[in-house]
Design a protein around this motif. Structure first.
Motif, PDB file in Angstrom:
ATOM      1  N   ILE A  66      -7.884 -10.130 -11.698  1.00 12.86           N
ATOM      2  CA  ILE A  66      -6.815  -9.177 -12.059  1.00 12.86           C
ATOM      3  C   ILE A  66      -6.999  -7.866 -11.309  1.00 12.86           C
ATOM      4  CG2 ILE A  66      -5.880  -7.824 -13.962  1.00 12.86           C
ATOM      5  CD1 ILE A  66      -6.461 -10.175 -15.792  1.00 12.86           C
ATOM      6  N   LEU A  67      -8.249  -7.441 -11.167  1.00 15.22           N
ATOM      7  CA  LEU A  67      -8.498  -6.209 -10.434  1.00 15.22           C
ATOM      8  C   LEU A  67      -8.075  -6.331  -8.977  1.00 15.22           C
ATOM      9  CD1 LEU A  67     -11.948  -4.997 -11.817  1.00 15.22           C
ATOM     10  CD2 LEU A  67      -9.727  -3.929 -12.124  1.00 15.22           C
ATOM     11  N   VAL A  68      -8.430  -7.488  -8.379  1.00 20.48           N
ATOM     12  CA  VAL A  68      -8.019  -7.690  -6.985  1.00 20.48           C
ATOM     13  C   VAL A  68      -6.501  -7.711  -6.874  1.00 20.48           C
ATOM     14  CG1 VAL A  68      -8.066  -9.336  -5.077  1.00 20.48           C
ATOM     15  CG2 VAL A  68     -10.146  -8.869  -6.375  1.00 20.48           C
ATOM     16  N   TRP A  69      -5.853  -8.420  -7.821  1.00 18.19           N
ATOM     17  CA  TRP A  69      -4.389  -8.489  -7.776  1.00 18.19           C
ATOM     18  C   TRP A  69      -3.773  -7.113  -7.996  1.00 18.19           C
ATOM     19  CZ3 TRP A  69      -0.607  -7.844 -11.692  1.00 18.19           C
ATOM     20  CH2 TRP A  69       0.680  -8.233 -11.318  1.00 18.19           C
ATOM     21  N   LEU A  70      -4.338  -6.377  -8.998  1.00 21.12           N
ATOM     22  CA  LEU A  70      -3.808  -5.045  -9.252  1.00 21.12           C
ATOM     23  C   LEU A  70      -4.060  -4.096  -8.090  1.00 21.12           C
ATOM     24  CD1 LEU A  70      -4.740  -4.499 -13.004  1.00 21.12           C
ATOM     25  CD2 LEU A  70      -2.484  -4.971 -12.026  1.00 21.12           C
ATOM     26  N   SER A  71      -5.208  -4.240  -7.456  1.00 18.63           N
ATOM     27  CA  SER A  71      -5.460  -3.388  -6.292  1.00 18.63           C
ATOM     28  C   SER A  71      -4.488  -3.700  -5.173  1.00 18.63           C
ATOM     29  CB  SER A  71      -6.899  -3.574  -5.819  1.00 18.63           C
ATOM     30  OG  SER A  71      -7.107  -4.900  -5.362  1.00 18.63           O
ATOM     31  N   GLY A  72      -4.188  -5.022  -4.998  1.00 18.59           N
ATOM     32  CA  GLY A  72      -3.180  -5.379  -3.996  1.00 18.59           C
ATOM     33  C   GLY A  72      -1.814  -4.833  -4.351  1.00 18.59           C
ATOM     34  N   GLY A  81      -0.459  -5.591   8.395  1.00 18.73           N
ATOM     35  CA  GLY A  81      -1.105  -6.434   9.396  1.00 18.73           C
ATOM     36  C   GLY A  81      -2.443  -6.989   8.994  1.00 18.73           C
ATOM     37  N   THR A  82      -2.999  -6.702   7.760  1.00 20.33           N
ATOM     38  CA  THR A  82      -4.292  -7.250   7.339  1.00 20.33           C
ATOM     39  C   THR A  82      -4.111  -8.644   6.738  1.00 20.33           C
ATOM     40  OG1 THR A  82      -4.010  -6.161   5.218  1.00 20.33           O
ATOM     41  CG2 THR A  82      -5.258  -4.987   6.882  1.00 20.33           C
ATOM     42  N   PRO A  83      -5.179  -9.438   6.642  1.00 17.37           N
ATOM     43  CA  PRO A  83      -5.061 -10.777   6.037  1.00 17.37           C
ATOM     44  C   PRO A  83      -4.572 -10.687   4.602  1.00 17.37           C
ATOM     45  CG  PRO A  83      -7.140 -10.552   7.212  1.00 17.37           C
ATOM     46  CD  PRO A  83      -6.511  -9.194   7.197  1.00 17.37           C
ATOM     47  N   ALA A  84      -4.027 -11.805   4.130  1.00 15.34           N
ATOM     48  CA  ALA A  84      -3.435 -11.828   2.791  1.00 15.34           C
ATOM     49  C   ALA A  84      -4.495 -11.680   1.704  1.00 15.34           C
ATOM     50  CB  ALA A  84      -2.637 -13.117   2.589  1.00 15.34           C
ATOM     51  N   LEU A  85      -5.756 -12.231   1.951  1.00 13.48           N
ATOM     52  CA  LEU A  85      -6.795 -12.134   0.933  1.00 13.48           C
ATOM     53  C   LEU A  85      -7.236 -10.696   0.731  1.00 13.48           C
ATOM     54  CD1 LEU A  85      -8.689 -13.546  -1.020  1.00 13.48           C
ATOM     55  CD2 LEU A  85     -10.300 -13.886   0.873  1.00 13.48           C
ATOM     56  N   PHE A  86      -7.358  -9.946   1.802  1.00 15.95           N
ATOM     57  CA  PHE A  86      -7.726  -8.540   1.745  1.00 15.95           C
ATOM     58  C   PHE A  86      -6.637  -7.728   2.425  1.00 15.95           C
ATOM     59  CE2 PHE A  86     -11.814 -10.887   2.070  1.00 15.95           C
ATOM     60  CZ  PHE A  86     -12.238 -10.664   0.779  1.00 15.95           C
ATOM     61  N   PRO A  87      -5.538  -7.475   1.746  1.00 11.83           N
ATOM     62  CA  PRO A  87      -4.413  -6.805   2.388  1.00 11.83           C
ATOM     63  C   PRO A  87      -4.698  -5.345   2.694  1.00 11.83           C
ATOM     64  CG  PRO A  87      -3.983  -7.109   0.057  1.00 11.83           C
ATOM     65  CD  PRO A  87      -5.240  -7.845   0.352  1.00 11.83           C
ATOM     66  N   ASN A  88      -5.773  -4.774   2.072  1.00 14.60           N
ATOM     67  CA  ASN A  88      -6.065  -3.379   2.327  1.00 14.60           C
ATOM     68  C   ASN A  88      -7.525  -3.115   2.026  1.00 14.60           C
ATOM     69  OD1 ASN A  88      -6.189  -2.871  -0.635  1.00 14.60           O
ATOM     70  ND2 ASN A  88      -4.040  -3.476  -0.432  1.00 14.60           N
ATOM     71  N   VAL A  89      -7.940  -1.899   2.320  1.00 15.26           N
ATOM     72  CA  VAL A  89      -9.336  -1.524   2.132  1.00 15.26           C
ATOM     73  C   VAL A  89      -9.709  -1.501   0.651  1.00 15.26           C
ATOM     74  CG1 VAL A  89     -11.012   0.307   2.536  1.00 15.26           C
ATOM     75  CG2 VAL A  89      -9.290  -0.202   4.264  1.00 15.26           C
ATOM     76  N   THR A 127      -8.515  -3.319  -1.794  1.00 20.80           N
ATOM     77  CA  THR A 127      -8.736  -4.691  -2.272  1.00 20.80           C
ATOM     78  C   THR A 127     -10.064  -5.230  -1.783  1.00 20.80           C
ATOM     79  OG1 THR A 127      -6.352  -5.028  -2.201  1.00 20.80           O
ATOM     80  CG2 THR A 127      -7.729  -6.989  -2.366  1.00 20.80           C
ATOM     81  N   ALA A 128     -10.383  -4.955  -0.519  1.00 22.39           N
ATOM     82  CA  ALA A 128     -11.673  -5.400   0.007  1.00 22.39           C
ATOM     83  C   ALA A 128     -12.821  -4.756  -0.759  1.00 22.39           C
ATOM     84  CB  ALA A 128     -11.767  -5.075   1.495  1.00 22.39           C
ATOM     85  N   LEU A 129     -12.669  -3.471  -1.082  1.00 20.94           N
ATOM     86  CA  LEU A 129     -13.716  -2.777  -1.822  1.00 20.94           C
ATOM     87  C   LEU A 129     -13.868  -3.355  -3.226  1.00 20.94           C
ATOM     88  CD1 LEU A 129     -15.749  -0.483  -1.933  1.00 20.94           C
ATOM     89  CD2 LEU A 129     -13.909   1.028  -2.682  1.00 20.94           C
ATOM     90  N   VAL A 130     -12.739  -3.590  -3.898  1.00 20.78           N
ATOM     91  CA  VAL A 130     -12.801  -4.174  -5.238  1.00 20.78           C
ATOM     92  C   VAL A 130     -13.415  -5.561  -5.197  1.00 20.78           C
ATOM     93  CG1 VAL A 130     -11.404  -4.984  -7.167  1.00 20.78           C
ATOM     94  CG2 VAL A 130     -10.910  -2.777  -6.117  1.00 20.78           C
ATOM     95  N   THR A 131     -13.042  -6.340  -4.168  1.00 12.18           N
ATOM     96  CA  THR A 131     -13.609  -7.686  -4.044  1.00 12.18           C
ATOM     97  C   THR A 131     -15.112  -7.620  -3.824  1.00 12.18           C
ATOM     98  OG1 THR A 131     -11.515  -8.439  -3.114  1.00 12.18           O
ATOM     99  CG2 THR A 131     -13.438  -9.849  -2.786  1.00 12.18           C
ATOM    100  N   ALA A 132     -15.549  -6.694  -2.944  1.00 16.83           N
ATOM    101  CA  ALA A 132     -16.988  -6.551  -2.714  1.00 16.83           C
ATOM    102  C   ALA A 132     -17.704  -6.141  -3.997  1.00 16.83           C
ATOM    103  CB  ALA A 132     -17.234  -5.523  -1.614  1.00 16.83           C
TER     104      ALA A 132
END
Length: 706
Positions: A32-38, A252-260, A262-267
């Motif tokens: 949910i956090l990743v989705w909300l961050s996206g 232009g970023t990949p769909a899994l990590f559409p932004n920084v 989301t990448a940070l939350v995923t990490a």
């Protein structure tokens, strides 16, 4: 036996279920956090795009306004069409979005026009006459609005096979309140997007004009490649015409990590999962340690609850921090009413509270803490007092810090009661024993003095008989005859011997009275080293006299290796005499007609070494008769005072004999002799050394054994 195992399995499965649920919740939360961050990033991109679209509309509106100002400055009342042409051409070179600029009169006739130098005329193929109706309508609108007006856009095909979407703008020229003509400018929608929009806004996005239904009219710029597209639309409301400005952007970023973000939350989510794994492993170890600690605490708690000793802990200020159930039961106060209590304690007697408080302050200062404890008095909740024994010690924690004091309290009221009862019982027993002993001694005096007094009487009678026998021959002869001289010496010698015996027995009677007197008054008798044979020699005259009366043969067996014994000579002689007399009296009913080798009336007096221990050695004295023996019923009560089987006896002899021997540290007992009779034996300690020290040691050992 299976129930604890099932409970353990149930708890383990429930614990793992909780962990699985927690992991599922964490994973769901992370998704949910990743989705909300996206979503948040998308909303930020969309908001930024909306803002840029608004800025684009503002730039277009501002550019068109500046153009109107330039058109107004271009027109002048003194300027002729020929003079107007040059500045109009210069204006078109500066504004590439204007395709054609016309100067028309009051009746909309064309007075002059200028084409953009950057491309061929947009009306070259179809001409301008087909659009006059639209121009007339636009100018009419402009005159009504007293300002510029824009026509709807229309498509103009070009010679190169392409086309161009354009729109006209009509601006009335008014001087001194009078209409002087019109300025008609033809705009290219595509060039408006390219020239009037800021370069920063148009970079990387696609700009277009669309109609309300979404039909694209003009396009400028190329949208960057990406997986997600963002669209923002803003209305460009112009007088006489309304256009929709559409701005498109792609992420232009990949769909899994559409932004920084989301990448940070995923990490961070991955890190959280790793931490959860490490936490679960640490939790397993912690649970094991807690389980072991819980068992240890439960075991200690069970011990503390089961002990009968009261336990109390206090901190450095004297407040009670712990009490066990035994202490609560002892004082009759619940633990919750005792915890955090300071001075005065609720179990202190009010009349002793001041003394106790002063004493506790001294003890809590760290001094005067005897390890053996001290006695005190506590009060129960009902007001009853009871004595206690308190043992206190400093309470040291695991790091060696002094945190308070630990006390162990024993209720000694029952012990004191038993001691009082025992003391009272001892006093009563001693008094009773002294009274009984007085009675025994009185009986003993009458019992024991009969023999020496009887001996004195016998010797006196014998002396009289001798005197009568010697006097008879003297009476037959005349006085002074020749027979008187020879008979005098024998008479004198026998008389002297008889008198000497009388004196010895009288002295013995005095010793018996003195020993009995000392025994009654519990004085320590004077003990001396005596040869065992000497004890027998002292009583043999009386034993022999009794033996002759009863027809008993006395046999003496003495082991010459026996050492001197430490004893009260007179009392031990009385014991030997009493046992010998009892043995001879026990053989009264035996047959006297037997052969000497089988004669029943034989009394044996035996002395030999007895068993020894590490402290001293012993000599055994035995009196053996050949009587009928002792039955079991009599044996059970043989040493009981005042129990006797004799008609003339008082039952004190054997009881007194045992008392005397036990006072010497020895033991008096009896056993059956073979083939018949009884053996009475007792032991006396050996006087070990001739220097006197061993005698004292033997006497001490005798007293310890007594």
């Amino acid at each position: 036996m299976k129930l604890p195992l099932l409970n353990g399995v149930s708890w383990a499965s429930r614990r793992w279920s909780l962990w699985a649920l927690l992991l599922a919740l964490v994973v769901t939360l992370l998704v949910i956090l990743v989705w909300l961050s996206g979503r948040y990033e998308s909303s930020m991109v969309q908001s930024r795009l909306e803002h840029d679209a608004g800025e684009t509309v503002t730039d277009i509106r501002s550019g068109l306004t500046r153009n109107i100002q330039a058109f107004q400055a271009l027109q002048s009342t003194e300027r002729t069409p020929a003079a107007w042409h040059a500045p109009a051409a210069e204006l078109l070179r500066e504004h590439r979005e204007i395709m054609r600029l016309e100067w028309r009169g009051e009746t909309l006739e064309v007075l002059g026009f200028v084409e953009t130098p950057y491309r061929s005329s947009v009306f070259e193929r179809l001409g301008r006459h087909g659009m006059e109706a639209d121009v007339n309508l636009t100018c009419t609108t402009a005159r009504r609005l007293s300002g510029s007006a824009y026509s709807t856009s229309y498509f103009m095909p070009q010679n190169d096979g392409l086309g161009l979407e354009v729109m006209d703008m009509c601006l009335p020229i008014v001087a001194a309140g009078r209409l002087m003509g019109y300025v008609v400018a033809t705009y290219s929608l595509q060039d408006i997007l390219g020239e009037l929009v800021g370069k920063q806004l148009a970079r990387g996005v696609g700009l277009s004009f669309t109609e309300a239904d979404g039909t694209r009219l003009a396009l400028h710029g190329v949208v960057s490649r990406g997986s997600r597209i963002y669209v923002a639309q803003q209305l460009l409301d112009l007088p006489g015409n309304t256009l929709v400005v559409r701005m498109e952007s792609r992420l232009g970023t990949p769909a899994l990590f559409p932004n920084v973000l989301t990448a940070l939350v995923t990490a961070m989510s991955v890190a959280l999962l790793i931490v959860l794994f490490l936490l679960a492993r640490d939790m397993r170890r912690r649970l094991k340690v807690e389980h072991d600690l819980g068992e240890a605490l439960a075991f200690r708690k069970a011990m503390e609850d089961s002990v009968l000793t009261g336990l109390r802990a206090r901190d450095l200020q004297g407040r009670i921090t712990y009490v066990n159930p035994a202490f609560c039961k002892m004082v009759g106060v619940d633990a919750k009413d005792l915890l955090n209590q300071s001075f005065p304690a609720p179990y202190w007697p009010p009349e002793l509270a001041a003394v106790y408080q002063q004493r506790q302050e001294i003890r809590l200062s760290g001094s005067n803490l005897p390890r053996e404890g001290h006695e005190s008095v506590f009060m129960r909740q009902d007001g009853t007092r009871f004595p206690v024994l308190i043992m206190e010690a400093p309470l040291i924690n695991a790091v060696g810090k002094h945190t308070g004091w630990m006390s162990a309290i024993l209720d000694v009221s029952e012990q004191r009661r038993i001691e009082e009862l025992s003391r009272a019982s001892q006093d009563r027993l001693q008094a009773t024993a002294r009274l009984a002993m007085v009675g025994e001694m009185a009986s003993l005096l009458s019992h024991e003095l009969n023999q020496p007094l009887a001996a004195i009487s016998s010797y006196a009678t014998g002396s009289l008989n001798l005197l009568q026998g010697e006097m008879a021959p003297a009476a037959k002869s005349s006085p002074g005859g020749p027979e008187a001289g020879p008979t005098a010496p024998p008479l004198s010698e026998d008389l002297q011997l008889a008198m000497r015996r009388i004196a010895e027995q009288a002295e013995r009677a005095g010793k018996v009275i003195k020993s009995v007197h000392d025994f009654v008054r519990r004085r320590d008798q004077v003990r001396e080293a005596v040869e065992p044979r000497a004890l027998l020699d002292a009583i043999m005259p009386l034993v022999s006299l009794q033996a002759r009366k009863l027809g008993v043969r006395v046999v003496i067996e003495v082991d010459e290796s026996c050492e001197p014994v430490l004893c009260d000579r007179t009392m031990v002689e009385q014991v030997l005499l009493n046992l010998s007399r009892n043995g001879m009296q026990a053989m009264r009913g035996t047959d006297e007609t037997q052969a000497p080798s089988q004669q029943a009336r034989v009394l044996t007096l035996r002395i030999r070494p007895a068993a020894s221990n590490a402290h001293s050695r012993w000599v055994e004295f035995a009196v053996i008769d050949r009587g009928e023996g002792i039955s079991r019923e009599v044996a059970d009560r043989l040493f009981t005072p005042f129990f006797t089987t004799k008609e003339e006896g008082m039952g004190l002899g054997l009881s007194l004999c045992r008392t005397v021997i036990e006072q010497h540290g020895g033991f008096l007992g009896f056993e059956a002799a073979q083939p018949r009779g009884t053996i009475f034996s007792f032991t006396l300690p050996v006087a070990l050394a001739p220097d006197g020290h061993a005698d004292a040691d033997a006497a001490g050992a005798a007293r310890e054994m007594a």
